[in-house]
Design a protein around this motif. Structure first.
Motif, PDB file in Angstrom:
ATOM      1  N   SER A 104       0.950  -1.096   0.034  1.00  0.00           N
ATOM      2  CA  SER A 104      -0.029  -0.008   0.025  1.00  0.00           C
ATOM      3  C   SER A 104       0.644   1.343   0.072  1.00  0.00           C
ATOM      4  O   SER A 104       0.244   2.339  -0.422  1.00  0.00           O
ATOM      5  CB  SER A 104      -0.992   0.004   1.074  1.00  0.00           C
ATOM      6  N   THR A 128       1.166   2.565  -3.856  1.00  0.00           N
ATOM      7  CA  THR A 128      -0.091   2.573  -4.283  1.00  0.00           C
ATOM      8  C   THR A 128      -0.749   4.050  -4.682  1.00  0.00           C
ATOM      9  O   THR A 128      -1.446   4.420  -5.495  1.00  0.00           O
ATOM     10  CB  THR A 128      -1.427   1.764  -3.861  1.00  0.00           C
ATOM     11  N   PHE A 159      -3.711   5.364  -7.299  1.00  0.00           N
ATOM     12  CA  PHE A 159      -4.916   5.868  -6.883  1.00  0.00           C
ATOM     13  C   PHE A 159      -5.091   7.442  -7.529  1.00  0.00           C
ATOM     14  O   PHE A 159      -6.129   8.021  -7.970  1.00  0.00           O
ATOM     15  CB  PHE A 159      -5.237   6.123  -5.496  1.00  0.00           C
ATOM     16  N   GLN A 190      -8.209   8.660  -9.713  1.00  0.00           N
ATOM     17  CA  GLN A 190      -8.919   9.859  -9.455  1.00  0.00           C
ATOM     18  C   GLN A 190      -8.859  10.430 -10.730  1.00  0.00           C
ATOM     19  O   GLN A 190      -9.832  11.348 -11.085  1.00  0.00           O
ATOM     20  CB  GLN A 190      -8.222  10.608  -8.200  1.00  0.00           C
ATOM     21  N   ARG A 198     -10.579  12.734  -0.716  1.00  0.00           N
ATOM     22  CA  ARG A 198      -9.863  11.227  -0.923  1.00  0.00           C
ATOM     23  C   ARG A 198      -8.348  11.105  -0.354  1.00  0.00           C
ATOM     24  O   ARG A 198      -8.153   9.931  -0.324  1.00  0.00           O
ATOM     25  CB  ARG A 198      -9.834  11.253  -2.611  1.00  0.00           C
ATOM     26  N   TRP A 199      -7.830  12.194  -0.158  1.00  0.00           N
ATOM     27  CA  TRP A 199      -6.551  12.141   0.523  1.00  0.00           C
ATOM     28  C   TRP A 199      -6.295  12.367   1.961  1.00  0.00           C
ATOM     29  O   TRP A 199      -5.274  12.618   2.590  1.00  0.00           O
ATOM     30  CB  TRP A 199      -5.524  12.960  -0.151  1.00  0.00           C
ATOM     31  N   TYR A 257      -8.712   7.329   0.299  1.00  0.00           N
ATOM     32  CA  TYR A 257      -8.058   6.116  -0.117  1.00  0.00           C
ATOM     33  C   TYR A 257      -7.213   5.296   0.531  1.00  0.00           C
ATOM     34  O   TYR A 257      -6.855   5.828   1.546  1.00  0.00           O
ATOM     35  CB  TYR A 257      -7.159   6.852  -1.591  1.00  0.00           C
ATOM     36  N   THR A 278      -4.468   4.242   1.168  1.00  0.00           N
ATOM     37  CA  THR A 278      -3.041   4.403   1.278  1.00  0.00           C
ATOM     38  C   THR A 278      -2.646   4.867   2.618  1.00  0.00           C
ATOM     39  O   THR A 278      -3.411   5.496   3.561  1.00  0.00           O
ATOM     40  CB  THR A 278      -2.527   5.612   0.530  1.00  0.00           C
TER      41      THR A 278
END
Length: 435
Positions: A22, A25, A29, A33, A50-51, A121, A123
């Motif tokens: 991960s 990744t 991502f 996006q 998303r982050w 996400y 991560t």
């Protein structure tokens, strides 16, 4: 069931491998996006969420974080969220989902004191930023939306975790078996798991869920409040349709619209109107073109068109109006069931007095459809011919009303999932007080 003692997680090589990978990744991502933004599937103004980045302040006081995948899962949480806010107004609510559609619905329907954010996400950086900002006191997952990094990092922070309204289909369980160590590692991190049915409980146990933390409480959809509607608009449409019978093809998927149209032609003469509400409203323009090519006279809701005297199919290609259509139509075919999707929620038509027809593929809601069948409260159809026959039979005087009344009773029999989930949440909250 108590969740006071933190669970001991199962350690697996697959979990360790996923967590290691991960770290690599984020570029993947970012590409995902970018593609989704270009396709209109992400909110550009909120891409930072998303982050894990969010400009809104964390609410003061205890905060419960609910995570759901998309529209269906988040809507099933609304009754629970409303009940929690009503009984514990000092508790703030954060709901995360992954789709623009669910974000819009949550913005409209979440109660005061509850906010929506896009799920981060999976991560390390996104999860760290998200947890640093929101600092939830309790994390609650709905159904089966489990991401390993999200589960691992939340647990590592010492945040109590629940899995509620859990549902795992036979197909999903078979797929998960190939990564049993990873799935089992996630399941052992939950202090309590509330399953919708015995089948799910058995599958989760086989995948590694600790039996002592697992129980069957039913589905939150049984307790969900009936979807609302604009009473003025309902009255306006009823006036437009005065003297015209109508029926609803709800939450349909590709292939089902053609079957519904064939059944409509076979079952009814003018002036009966078919209301067609596709599961994905963005299909509306293409559906209208296809139906018109086949000779149907179509009006589109999303285009601002009303059903006129000659309209045969009213395409209800909008979001958040199912409460309007179920109230308007005394008969409803619930889609996703003539194709192998697994069926959709029959609780809403049952609650709103619309008689239910459905296809054979209803594995997603097998327990309630079994109860409806046992109570002679729904009619299974297999294709255009049997759908036409069912529509004609239920259009005889009193037939739809009687079946709808039986469906309402059957759907209420298993209520109680909301209270069970609420008790688990209050029990798991640090510094809890007696309910």
């Amino acid at each position: 069931m108590t969740t006071a003692t933190p669970p001991r997680p199962h350690r697996s090589a697959l979990m360790a491998l996923y967590l290691g990978l991960s770290h690599l990744t984020p570029p993947l991502f970012r590409r995902v996006q970018t593609r989704r933004l270009a396709a209109g599937k992400e909110d550009a103004a909120r891409r930072g969420e998303r982050w894990g980045r969010d400009d809104r302040p964390r609410p003061a006081g205890p905060l419960v974080w609910f995570h759901a995948a998309s529209v269906g899962e988040s809507l099933s949480l609304l009754g629970l969220v409303e009940t929690l806010r009503a009984e514990r107004p000092e508790i703030g609510i954060l709901v995360t989902t992954g789709t623009v559609t669910s974000a819009g619905l949550m913005a409209d329907r979440l109660p005061e004191g509850a906010v929506h954010a896009f799920a981060p996400y999976d991560t390390p950086g996104a999860m760290a930023a998200f947890l640093d900002h929101w600092r939830p006191d309790l994390a609650v997952w709905a159904e089966s939306e489990l991401w390993p990094r999200m589960v691992h990092d939340t647990f590592a922070r010492g945040i109590p975790m629940l899995l509620i309204n859990a549902r795992v289909s036979a197909a999903s369980a078979q797929g998960w078996t190939r990564a049993k160590g990873l799935v089992g590692g996630m399941l052992t991190r939950f202090g309590a798991i509330l399953a919708q049915d015995e089948e799910t409980a058995g599958r989760l146990t086989a995948l590694g869920a600790p039996a002592g933390r697992l129980r069957v409480t039913g589905t939150l959809k049984e307790d969900a409040t009936a979807p609302g509607c604009d009473p003025v608009e309902l009255g306006r449409l009823k006036a437009l349709l005065t003297g015209r019978p109508c029926w609803l093809a709800a939450s349909t998927h590709p292939g089902e619209e053609e079957i519904a149209a064939q059944a409509h032609r076979a079952a009814f003469d003018a002036p009966t109107l078919m209301i067609l509400a596709p599961r994905h409203p963005e299909r509306g323009p293409a559906l209208a073109d296809s139906l018109r090519t086949d000779g149907w006279r179509v009006a589109r809701r999303a285009a601002g068109e009303d059903p006129g005297p000659d309209t045969q199919i009213y395409l209800a290609d909008t979001l958040g109006e199912m409460g309007l259509w179920y109230r308007l139509a005394p008969l409803s075919f619930v889609g996703g069931s003539l194709v192998e999707v697994g069926g959709h929620n029959p609780y809403e038509p049952a609650a709103l007095g619309s008689a239910i027809l459905h296809g054979p593929h209803v594995a997603n809601f097998a327990p309630i459809y079994a109860r409806l069948a046992a109570a002679d409260a729904a009619l299974e159809v297999r294709g255009a011919d049997s759908l036409a026959q069912g529509l004609a039979a239920l259009s005889t005087p009193g037939a739809a009303e009687q079946q709808a009344a039986r469906a309402r009773t059957a759907a209420r029999e298993a209520a109680g999932a909301t209270r069970a989930a609420l008790a688990a949440i209050l029990d798991a909250l640090p510094g809890k007080t007696d309910a």
